[in-house]
Write an enzyme that holds these catalytic residues in place. Sequence first.
Site, PDB file in Angstrom:
ATOM      1  NE  ARG A  15      -2.325  -1.540   3.851  1.00 39.56           N
ATOM      2  CZ  ARG A  15      -2.720  -1.408   4.843  1.00 39.56           C
ATOM      3  NH1 ARG A  15      -3.897  -1.087   5.145  1.00 39.56           N
ATOM      4  NH2 ARG A  15      -1.336  -2.109   6.096  1.00 39.56           N
ATOM      5  CE  LYS A  75       0.668  -1.773   9.126  1.00 33.08           C
ATOM      6  NZ  LYS A  75      -0.822  -2.328  10.258  1.00 33.08           N
ATOM      7  CE1 TYR A  94      -5.261   2.361   9.859  1.00 34.84           C
ATOM      8  CE2 TYR A  94      -4.186   2.414   7.979  1.00 34.84           C
ATOM      9  CZ  TYR A  94      -5.860   2.895   8.183  1.00 34.84           C
ATOM     10  OH  TYR A  94      -6.801   2.129   8.246  1.00 34.84           O
ATOM     11  CG  HIS A  96      -1.791  -0.314  14.766  1.00 35.11           C
ATOM     12  ND1 HIS A  96      -3.594  -0.314  14.886  1.00 35.11           N
ATOM     13  CD2 HIS A  96      -2.266  -0.506  13.126  1.00 35.11           C
ATOM     14  CE1 HIS A  96      -4.136  -0.398  13.848  1.00 35.11           C
ATOM     15  NE2 HIS A  96      -3.135  -0.504  13.365  1.00 35.11           N
ATOM     16  CD  GLU A 118      -3.754   3.393  14.939  1.00 29.01           C
ATOM     17  OE1 GLU A 118      -2.926   4.188  16.143  1.00 29.01           O
ATOM     18  OE2 GLU A 118      -3.958   4.050  13.570  1.00 29.01           O
ATOM     19  CB  SER A 134     -12.120  -2.431   9.800  1.00 25.56           C
ATOM     20  OG  SER A 134     -11.562  -1.953  10.734  1.00 25.56           O
ATOM     21  CG  ASP A 198     -20.609  -7.140  20.313  1.00 23.36           C
ATOM     22  OD1 ASP A 198     -19.558  -7.152  18.957  1.00 23.36           O
ATOM     23  OD2 ASP A 198     -20.937  -6.262  20.923  1.00 23.36           O
ATOM     24  CB  SER A 220     -19.567 -11.610  23.322  1.00 26.41           C
ATOM     25  OG  SER A 220     -18.209 -11.814  23.684  1.00 26.41           O
ATOM     26  CB  ALA A 268      -8.204  -8.113  17.397  1.00 27.75           C
ATOM     27  CG  ASP A 270      -3.200  -4.555  12.902  1.00 28.22           C
ATOM     28  OD1 ASP A 270      -1.627  -3.708  12.415  1.00 28.22           O
ATOM     29  OD2 ASP A 270      -3.643  -3.742  11.591  1.00 28.22           O
ATOM     30  NE  ARG A 280       4.358 -17.986  16.414  1.00 28.59           N
ATOM     31  CZ  ARG A 280       4.865 -19.272  16.040  1.00 28.59           C
ATOM     32  NH1 ARG A 280       5.696 -19.530  15.592  1.00 28.59           N
ATOM     33  NH2 ARG A 280       5.013 -20.233  17.417  1.00 28.59           N
ATOM     34  CB  VAL A 299      -1.014 -11.967   8.223  1.00 29.20           C
ATOM     35  CG1 VAL A 299      -0.590 -10.326   7.613  1.00 29.20           C
ATOM     36  CG2 VAL A 299       0.007 -12.788   7.533  1.00 29.20           C
ATOM     37  CB  ALA A 300       0.499  -7.216  11.685  1.00 33.26           C
ATOM     38  CG  ASN A 301       0.753  -5.977   6.061  1.00 32.72           C
ATOM     39  OD1 ASN A 301       1.188  -7.207   7.272  1.00 32.72           O
ATOM     40  ND2 ASN A 301       1.774  -5.445   5.305  1.00 32.72           N
TER      41      ASN A 301
END
Length: 373
Positions: A15, A75, A94, A96, A118, A134, A198, A220, A268, A270, A280, A299-301
């Site tokens: 990106r 990022k 972003y 985080h 964010e 998202s 939720d 939830s 989640a 991130d 991890r 995967v965070a991205n």
Amino acid sequence: MIIGLLKEIKADENRVGLTPAGARVLTGAGHEVVVEEGAGVGSGFPDREYAQFGASVDADKRRIAERADIIVKVKEPLPEEYGIFRRGQVLYTYLHLAPARVLTEALLEQGVVGVAYETVQLSDGSLPLLTPMSEVAGRMATQIGAHCLEKPHGGSGVLLGGVPGVLPAHVVVLGGGTVGENAAQIAVGMGARVTVLDVSAQRLRFLDEIYRGRLQTLISNEHNIAEQVADADLLIGGVLIPGARAPKLVSEQMVQSMRPGSVIVDVAIDQGGSIETIDRTTTHSNPTYVRHGVVHYSVANMPGAVPRTSTLALTGVTLPYLLRMANLGFQEAVRQDPALRKGVNTYEGKLTYEAVGRAHDIATTPVEQILGF
């Protein structure tokens, strides 16, 4: 004002924080845009398109950072980038920070003005700069989960939508917000049996009305989560507390109760992840690992895998705030815009976002107090 656009260096991140069309808007308003060479190539925007709209292209990241008043990224900076920023410089990306103490300390030490996409927040509580990603990540989570359920990828060999005479997979979605709604939309469309959990009965009521019985909703709590996780073929974590660490809702014991070959996709990650066994961050080139017989994807991205769509969606909402900061100057822009003000996480050595302060036990100072309004 000089706006510097840097190329992302995170693994498999294609990106870019500004499109050529965005550069055109900024240069048309009298600002200078300097683009790092190749920054937009992964999203399908070659350097010549930026140059066509008045931006200059420079191969030297450090030189761009030295000149720019505002640095635009997608990022959070990686350690090899920490040293390029300077005191008082606006970093718009972003961040985080809640699960990232080292990055937080680096930004504070360097006196960077960190504006996090964010945490820009409207008066109704919505997060306009997080929402598009998202949406992308939620939709991808179901696609990825269906792929991981295939036997060659470590899964149980279950087809998400089943076939006539064979039950479909059970998709359990934690969180009915933007990620959860989009994950559920794709899962329902693929024919899966879907359960969304939720804490908000109002949110569940909304989803129930929209889907008219095509998915199940549950409040939830620990008991309901444990029951649904044990029955899930695909578990999607989509929980968010703005700017704060994600709560750990799924314990290791719950993961152990899942069938072998089941799949977890934790969007989640991130913000630290909502699954206890997600310990991890993985990458697009090596996205999964197996624990207790369950495939874990963290995967965070995630939106970086579909950079063209993601960049267009992201920059469509980030550009107006960037233009406001460039036109008015940072201080006046945050003075006039309470939503943008909430995006300020660090300011010249002070931490300004309370949820990040709680995560790291660092004192915070409201940006209003620092700037005197």
